[in-house]
Design a protein around this motif. Structure first.
Motif, PDB file in Angstrom:
ATOM      1  N   TYR A  78      -2.554  -9.240  27.492  1.00 16.42           N
ATOM      2  CA  TYR A  78      -2.838 -10.859  27.108  1.00 16.42           C
ATOM      3  C   TYR A  78      -0.575 -10.148  25.533  1.00 16.42           C
ATOM      4  O   TYR A  78       0.209 -11.039  25.305  1.00 16.42           O
ATOM      5  CB  TYR A  78      -2.622 -10.879  26.146  1.00 16.42           C
ATOM      6  N   LEU A  79       0.078  -9.137  25.192  1.00 21.12           N
ATOM      7  CA  LEU A  79       0.908  -8.458  24.629  1.00 21.12           C
ATOM      8  C   LEU A  79       1.929  -7.731  24.733  1.00 21.12           C
ATOM      9  O   LEU A  79       2.846  -8.191  24.911  1.00 21.12           O
ATOM     10  CB  LEU A  79       0.833  -8.118  23.163  1.00 21.12           C
ATOM     11  N   GLY A  80       1.672  -7.216  26.005  1.00 22.46           N
ATOM     12  CA  GLY A  80       2.199  -6.266  26.759  1.00 22.46           C
ATOM     13  C   GLY A  80       2.585  -5.175  25.819  1.00 22.46           C
ATOM     14  O   GLY A  80       3.660  -4.563  25.978  1.00 22.46           O
ATOM     15  N   THR A  81       1.291  -4.965  24.495  1.00 24.08           N
ATOM     16  CA  THR A  81       1.182  -3.213  24.319  1.00 24.08           C
ATOM     17  C   THR A  81       0.033  -2.893  23.651  1.00 24.08           C
ATOM     18  O   THR A  81      -1.072  -3.217  23.922  1.00 24.08           O
ATOM     19  CB  THR A  81       1.531  -3.794  22.193  1.00 24.08           C
ATOM     20  N   TRP A  82       0.597  -1.543  23.504  1.00 23.21           N
ATOM     21  CA  TRP A  82      -1.151  -0.531  23.847  1.00 23.21           C
ATOM     22  C   TRP A  82      -0.967  -0.849  21.753  1.00 23.21           C
ATOM     23  O   TRP A  82      -0.562   0.079  21.321  1.00 23.21           O
ATOM     24  CB  TRP A  82      -0.409   1.297  24.288  1.00 23.21           C
ATOM     25  N   PRO A  83      -2.374  -0.682  21.672  1.00 21.97           N
ATOM     26  CA  PRO A  83      -2.615  -0.555  20.273  1.00 21.97           C
ATOM     27  C   PRO A  83      -3.094   0.543  20.056  1.00 21.97           C
ATOM     28  O   PRO A  83      -2.990   1.321  18.955  1.00 21.97           O
ATOM     29  CB  PRO A  83      -3.901  -1.498  20.433  1.00 21.97           C
ATOM     30  N   GLY A  84      -2.735   1.753  20.612  1.00 17.88           N
ATOM     31  CA  GLY A  84      -3.590   3.271  20.629  1.00 17.88           C
ATOM     32  C   GLY A  84      -5.105   3.150  20.523  1.00 17.88           C
ATOM     33  O   GLY A  84      -5.363   2.043  20.488  1.00 17.88           O
ATOM     34  N   LEU A  85      -5.331   4.152  20.369  1.00 16.87           N
ATOM     35  CA  LEU A  85      -7.041   4.620  20.720  1.00 16.87           C
ATOM     36  C   LEU A  85      -7.753   5.355  19.438  1.00 16.87           C
ATOM     37  O   LEU A  85      -6.779   6.269  18.737  1.00 16.87           O
ATOM     38  CB  LEU A  85      -7.769   4.634  21.828  1.00 16.87           C
ATOM     39  N   GLY A  86      -8.180   4.949  19.364  1.00 13.86           N
ATOM     40  CA  GLY A  86      -9.371   6.596  18.035  1.00 13.86           C
ATOM     41  C   GLY A  86      -9.967   6.249  16.960  1.00 13.86           C
ATOM     42  O   GLY A  86     -10.654   6.606  16.186  1.00 13.86           O
ATOM     43  N   GLY A  87      -9.960   4.222  17.335  1.00 14.98           N
ATOM     44  CA  GLY A  87     -11.001   3.613  15.901  1.00 14.98           C
ATOM     45  C   GLY A  87     -10.216   3.648  15.208  1.00 14.98           C
ATOM     46  O   GLY A  87      -9.064   4.069  14.157  1.00 14.98           O
ATOM     47  N   SER A  88     -10.861   2.423  14.492  1.00  9.61           N
ATOM     48  CA  SER A  88     -10.360   1.869  12.787  1.00  9.61           C
ATOM     49  C   SER A  88     -10.379   2.579  12.614  1.00  9.61           C
ATOM     50  O   SER A  88      -9.729   3.505  10.892  1.00  9.61           O
ATOM     51  CB  SER A  88      -9.696   0.615  12.995  1.00  9.61           C
ATOM     52  N   THR A  89     -11.126   3.460  11.928  1.00  7.58           N
ATOM     53  CA  THR A  89     -11.308   4.130  11.102  1.00  7.58           C
ATOM     54  C   THR A  89     -11.291   5.810  11.428  1.00  7.58           C
ATOM     55  O   THR A  89     -11.425   7.006  10.900  1.00  7.58           O
ATOM     56  CB  THR A  89     -13.368   4.630  11.201  1.00  7.58           C
ATOM     57  N   ALA A  90     -10.320   6.448  12.414  1.00  9.22           N
ATOM     58  CA  ALA A  90     -10.206   7.771  12.953  1.00  9.22           C
ATOM     59  C   ALA A  90      -8.987   8.472  12.123  1.00  9.22           C
ATOM     60  O   ALA A  90      -8.446   7.497  11.996  1.00  9.22           O
ATOM     61  CB  ALA A  90      -9.837   7.765  13.974  1.00  9.22           C
ATOM     62  N   PRO A  91      -9.578   9.502  11.450  1.00 12.63           N
ATOM     63  CA  PRO A  91      -7.911  10.050  10.983  1.00 12.63           C
ATOM     64  C   PRO A  91      -7.037   9.940  11.496  1.00 12.63           C
ATOM     65  O   PRO A  91      -5.481   9.761  10.719  1.00 12.63           O
ATOM     66  CB  PRO A  91      -8.536  11.398  10.476  1.00 12.63           C
ATOM     67  N   GLU A  92      -6.765  10.059  12.540  1.00 13.76           N
ATOM     68  CA  GLU A  92      -5.703  10.547  13.624  1.00 13.76           C
ATOM     69  C   GLU A  92      -5.531   9.632  14.803  1.00 13.76           C
ATOM     70  O   GLU A  92      -5.634   9.935  15.932  1.00 13.76           O
ATOM     71  CB  GLU A  92      -5.090  11.986  14.128  1.00 13.76           C
ATOM     72  N   ARG A  93      -5.063   7.779  14.556  1.00 14.49           N
ATOM     73  CA  ARG A  93      -4.868   7.247  14.831  1.00 14.49           C
ATOM     74  C   ARG A  93      -3.843   7.239  16.244  1.00 14.49           C
ATOM     75  O   ARG A  93      -3.186   7.644  15.619  1.00 14.49           O
ATOM     76  CB  ARG A  93      -4.932   5.658  14.978  1.00 14.49           C
ATOM     77  N   ASP A  94      -3.765   7.005  17.444  1.00 19.45           N
ATOM     78  CA  ASP A  94      -2.791   6.858  18.812  1.00 19.45           C
ATOM     79  C   ASP A  94      -2.308   5.979  17.706  1.00 19.45           C
ATOM     80  O   ASP A  94      -2.451   5.172  17.698  1.00 19.45           O
ATOM     81  CB  ASP A  94      -2.869   7.417  20.027  1.00 19.45           C
ATOM     82  N   PRO A  95      -0.695   6.378  18.128  1.00 13.21           N
ATOM     83  CA  PRO A  95       0.578   5.401  17.729  1.00 13.21           C
ATOM     84  C   PRO A  95      -0.021   4.198  18.736  1.00 13.21           C
ATOM     85  O   PRO A  95       0.176   3.826  19.942  1.00 13.21           O
ATOM     86  CB  PRO A  95       1.401   6.151  18.113  1.00 13.21           C
ATOM     87  N   ALA A  96       0.669   2.962  18.066  1.00  9.12           N
ATOM     88  CA  ALA A  96       0.717   1.933  18.707  1.00  9.12           C
ATOM     89  C   ALA A  96       2.263   1.491  19.724  1.00  9.12           C
ATOM     90  O   ALA A  96       3.189   2.315  19.362  1.00  9.12           O
ATOM     91  CB  ALA A  96       0.825   0.830  18.500  1.00  9.12           C
ATOM     92  N   PHE A  97       2.521   1.157  20.813  1.00 11.35           N
ATOM     93  CA  PHE A  97       3.747   0.824  21.647  1.00 11.35           C
ATOM     94  C   PHE A  97       3.723   0.201  21.919  1.00 11.35           C
ATOM     95  O   PHE A  97       2.748  -0.806  22.696  1.00 11.35           O
ATOM     96  CB  PHE A  97       4.578   2.714  22.137  1.00 11.35           C
ATOM     97  N   LEU A 108       0.335 -12.209  29.057  1.00 16.78           N
ATOM     98  CA  LEU A 108      -0.934 -13.540  28.677  1.00 16.78           C
ATOM     99  C   LEU A 108      -0.844 -14.356  28.055  1.00 16.78           C
ATOM    100  O   LEU A 108      -0.679 -15.723  28.103  1.00 16.78           O
ATOM    101  CB  LEU A 108      -1.607 -12.974  29.331  1.00 16.78           C
ATOM    102  N   VAL A 109      -0.249 -13.998  27.358  1.00 18.14           N
ATOM    103  CA  VAL A 109       0.002 -15.052  25.937  1.00 18.14           C
ATOM    104  C   VAL A 109       1.032 -16.009  25.711  1.00 18.14           C
ATOM    105  O   VAL A 109       0.873 -17.297  25.890  1.00 18.14           O
ATOM    106  CB  VAL A 109       0.178 -13.812  24.688  1.00 18.14           C
ATOM    107  N   TRP A 110       2.076 -15.824  27.117  1.00 18.98           N
ATOM    108  CA  TRP A 110       3.160 -16.775  26.870  1.00 18.98           C
ATOM    109  C   TRP A 110       2.189 -17.866  27.888  1.00 18.98           C
ATOM    110  O   TRP A 110       2.693 -19.243  27.903  1.00 18.98           O
ATOM    111  CB  TRP A 110       4.159 -16.145  27.540  1.00 18.98           C
ATOM    112  N   ARG A 111       1.452 -17.301  29.258  1.00 23.32           N
ATOM    113  CA  ARG A 111       1.284 -18.381  29.908  1.00 23.32           C
ATOM    114  C   ARG A 111      -0.240 -18.804  29.506  1.00 23.32           C
ATOM    115  O   ARG A 111      -0.549 -20.095  29.928  1.00 23.32           O
ATOM    116  CB  ARG A 111       0.261 -17.394  31.023  1.00 23.32           C
ATOM    117  N   THR A 112      -0.517 -19.392  28.421  1.00 18.52           N
ATOM    118  CA  THR A 112      -1.917 -19.765  28.103  1.00 18.52           C
ATOM    119  C   THR A 112      -1.296 -21.060  27.764  1.00 18.52           C
ATOM    120  O   THR A 112      -2.148 -21.987  27.184  1.00 18.52           O
ATOM    121  CB  THR A 112      -2.786 -18.768  26.654  1.00 18.52           C
ATOM    122  N   PHE A 113      -0.100 -20.786  27.040  1.00 21.92           N
ATOM    123  CA  PHE A 113       0.441 -22.554  26.903  1.00 21.92           C
ATOM    124  C   PHE A 113       1.560 -23.332  27.306  1.00 21.92           C
ATOM    125  O   PHE A 113       2.183 -24.096  26.819  1.00 21.92           O
ATOM    126  CB  PHE A 113       0.610 -22.546  25.457  1.00 21.92           C
TER     127      PHE A 113
END
Length: 136
Positions: A78-97, A108-113
């Motif tokens: 939908y956004l073309g971004t990777w949010p990173g993994l590791g859970g929101s409570t994980a001390p070291e979450r992978d960086p989003a990009f 896909l967000v643009w196609r929805t409208f």
């Protein structure tokens, strides 16, 4: 290892877009490779099997890593971004990009409208004065 067809079926179930629509973005191979690189082949295989067995519903994933991966794949499409993994409570979450400028434009967000990502398509002079096209 999850095949391209299986990845498309999984992505279709997670996004609500058909495999043909997803293929039309030109991002299938790049996204599958990115998911394998960031999450690993085994977690993707498990998620693919889970969705193939029972689809997606409120109780399909629980609160575990499969749910996080499913959400990450949906966000990727939908956004073309990777949010990173590791859970929101994980001390070291992978960086989003942001995956790439093309991934942003094909989101896909643009196609929805029925629109386009800002600054990625020339809408034409005066297009701001007309309502967006009905995507249906």
């Amino acid at each position: 290892m999850t095949t391209v067809a299986e990845f498309l079926a999984l992505s279709s179930a997670l996004t609500g877009f058909s495999p043909a629509e997803l293929r039309g973005t030109g991002m299938v191979g790049a996204y599958q490779a990115l998911v394998v690189q960031q999450a690993g082949a085994e977690p993707l295989d498990r998620l693919t099997a889970t969705v193939a067995r029972g689809g997606i519903g409120p109780s399909a994933f629980g609160d575990g890593p499969e749910r996080e991966l499913a959400q990450a794949i949906a966000q990727l499409w939908y956004l073309g971004t990777w949010p990173g993994l590791g859970g929101s409570t994980a001390p070291e979450r992978d960086p989003a990009f942001v995956v790439s400028a093309r991934a942003y434009a094909e989101g896909l967000v643009w196609r929805t409208f029925g629109g386009h990502a800002p600054s990625t398509a020339a809408p034409g002079h005066g297009s701001w004065s007309h309502p967006p096209a009905d995507p249906a």
